[in-house]
Design a protein around this motif. Sequence first.
Motif, PDB file in Angstrom:
ATOM      1  N   MET A   1      52.645 -25.170 168.138  1.00  0.00           N
ATOM      2  CA  MET A   1      52.915 -26.659 168.614  1.00  0.00           C
ATOM      3  C   MET A   1      52.103 -27.947 168.432  1.00  0.00           C
ATOM      4  O   MET A   1      50.922 -27.618 168.430  1.00  0.00           O
ATOM      5  CB  MET A   1      53.098 -26.788 169.894  1.00  0.00           C
ATOM      6  CG  MET A   1      53.845 -25.888 170.765  1.00  0.00           C
ATOM      7  SD  MET A   1      55.306 -25.594 170.032  1.00  0.00           S
ATOM      8  CE  MET A   1      55.584 -26.302 171.088  1.00  0.00           C
TER       9      MET A   1
ATOM     10  N   TYR B   1      61.351 -31.279 174.537  1.00  0.00           N
ATOM     11  CA  TYR B   1      60.697 -30.639 173.010  1.00  0.00           C
ATOM     12  C   TYR B   1      61.522 -31.726 171.928  1.00  0.00           C
ATOM     13  O   TYR B   1      62.407 -31.578 172.433  1.00  0.00           O
ATOM     14  CB  TYR B   1      62.032 -29.169 173.136  1.00  0.00           C
ATOM     15  CG  TYR B   1      62.610 -28.838 171.954  1.00  0.00           C
ATOM     16  CD1 TYR B   1      61.623 -27.497 171.436  1.00  0.00           C
ATOM     17  CD2 TYR B   1      63.655 -28.731 171.223  1.00  0.00           C
ATOM     18  CE1 TYR B   1      61.832 -27.032 170.071  1.00  0.00           C
ATOM     19  CE2 TYR B   1      63.829 -28.517 170.093  1.00  0.00           C
ATOM     20  CZ  TYR B   1      62.820 -27.571 169.513  1.00  0.00           C
ATOM     21  OH  TYR B   1      63.246 -26.721 168.195  1.00  0.00           O
TER      22      TYR B   1
ATOM     23  N   ASP C   1      57.388 -30.616 166.012  1.00  0.00           N
ATOM     24  CA  ASP C   1      56.496 -31.021 166.881  1.00  0.00           C
ATOM     25  C   ASP C   1      56.693 -28.787 166.700  1.00  0.00           C
ATOM     26  O   ASP C   1      55.398 -28.170 166.986  1.00  0.00           O
ATOM     27  CB  ASP C   1      56.206 -30.193 168.601  1.00  0.00           C
ATOM     28  CG  ASP C   1      55.088 -30.994 169.614  1.00  0.00           C
ATOM     29  OD1 ASP C   1      54.252 -30.811 168.625  1.00  0.00           O
ATOM     30  OD2 ASP C   1      55.189 -29.625 170.638  1.00  0.00           O
ATOM     31  N   ASN C   2      57.549 -28.114 166.818  1.00  0.00           N
ATOM     32  CA  ASN C   2      57.501 -26.671 166.278  1.00  0.00           C
ATOM     33  C   ASN C   2      56.877 -26.947 164.743  1.00  0.00           C
ATOM     34  O   ASN C   2      57.539 -27.000 163.421  1.00  0.00           O
ATOM     35  CB  ASN C   2      58.600 -26.055 166.278  1.00  0.00           C
ATOM     36  CG  ASN C   2      58.984 -25.762 167.805  1.00  0.00           C
ATOM     37  OD1 ASN C   2      58.053 -25.330 168.268  1.00  0.00           O
ATOM     38  ND2 ASN C   2      60.100 -26.680 167.565  1.00  0.00           N
TER      39      ASN C   2
ATOM     40  N   LYS D   1      47.181 -27.357 171.102  1.00  0.00           N
ATOM     41  CA  LYS D   1      48.012 -27.460 170.272  1.00  0.00           C
ATOM     42  C   LYS D   1      47.452 -26.010 169.574  1.00  0.00           C
ATOM     43  O   LYS D   1      45.957 -26.327 169.612  1.00  0.00           O
ATOM     44  CB  LYS D   1      48.210 -29.005 170.495  1.00  0.00           C
ATOM     45  CG  LYS D   1      47.075 -29.727 170.014  1.00  0.00           C
ATOM     46  CD  LYS D   1      46.906 -31.249 169.871  1.00  0.00           C
ATOM     47  CE  LYS D   1      46.170 -32.483 170.267  1.00  0.00           C
ATOM     48  NZ  LYS D   1      46.488 -33.129 170.225  1.00  0.00           N
TER      49      LYS D   1
ATOM     50  N   THR E   1      54.493 -27.065 179.607  1.00  0.00           N
ATOM     51  CA  THR E   1      53.751 -27.895 178.434  1.00  0.00           C
ATOM     52  C   THR E   1      54.301 -29.313 178.771  1.00  0.00           C
ATOM     53  O   THR E   1      55.125 -30.134 179.874  1.00  0.00           O
ATOM     54  CB  THR E   1      55.435 -28.471 177.362  1.00  0.00           C
ATOM     55  OG1 THR E   1      56.661 -28.467 177.505  1.00  0.00           O
ATOM     56  CG2 THR E   1      56.310 -27.024 177.094  1.00  0.00           C
TER      57      THR E   1
END
Length: 141
Positions: A61, A124, A128-129, A101, A120
């Motif tokens: 992340m 989402y 961010d992935n 992170k 988190t």
Amino acid sequence: MGKELMETTLRGSELLKLEEFGDERGSLIALEALKNVPFDIKRVFYIYNTNPDSPRGFHAMIDSYQVMVCVNGSVDVVLDNGTERQTFPLSSIHQGLFVDKMIWHEMHNFSEDCILMVLTNNPYTEEDNLIGYENYLEMIK
């Protein structure tokens, strides 16, 4: 922040002890933002009904922190900060795995009854992935 560490772990992660309260009526574990969870919680999700032979995760992340709690069953969480790699077997509701992170994470060996709850600090977003281990290594240089 009021969190109690269970042990020293990989840089970028912490195994948190989650305090249980109970009496003859039963038990309770509370997860509270900025108390035993070291961030303001913005999202909670569950991973369940998994195939034990199908690992998950395989990403980092970019701007989100996580706390993983195995509320039922068991799972092995592999964390990697680019220089160290460590496996954390999760099988207790009394521990939470803090993942900073930019820490690569994978989940392996889900028990058939596993329910993995993840908290988190951000909602989402696909952006961010960070997908792909080589991309991850390039970004952390």
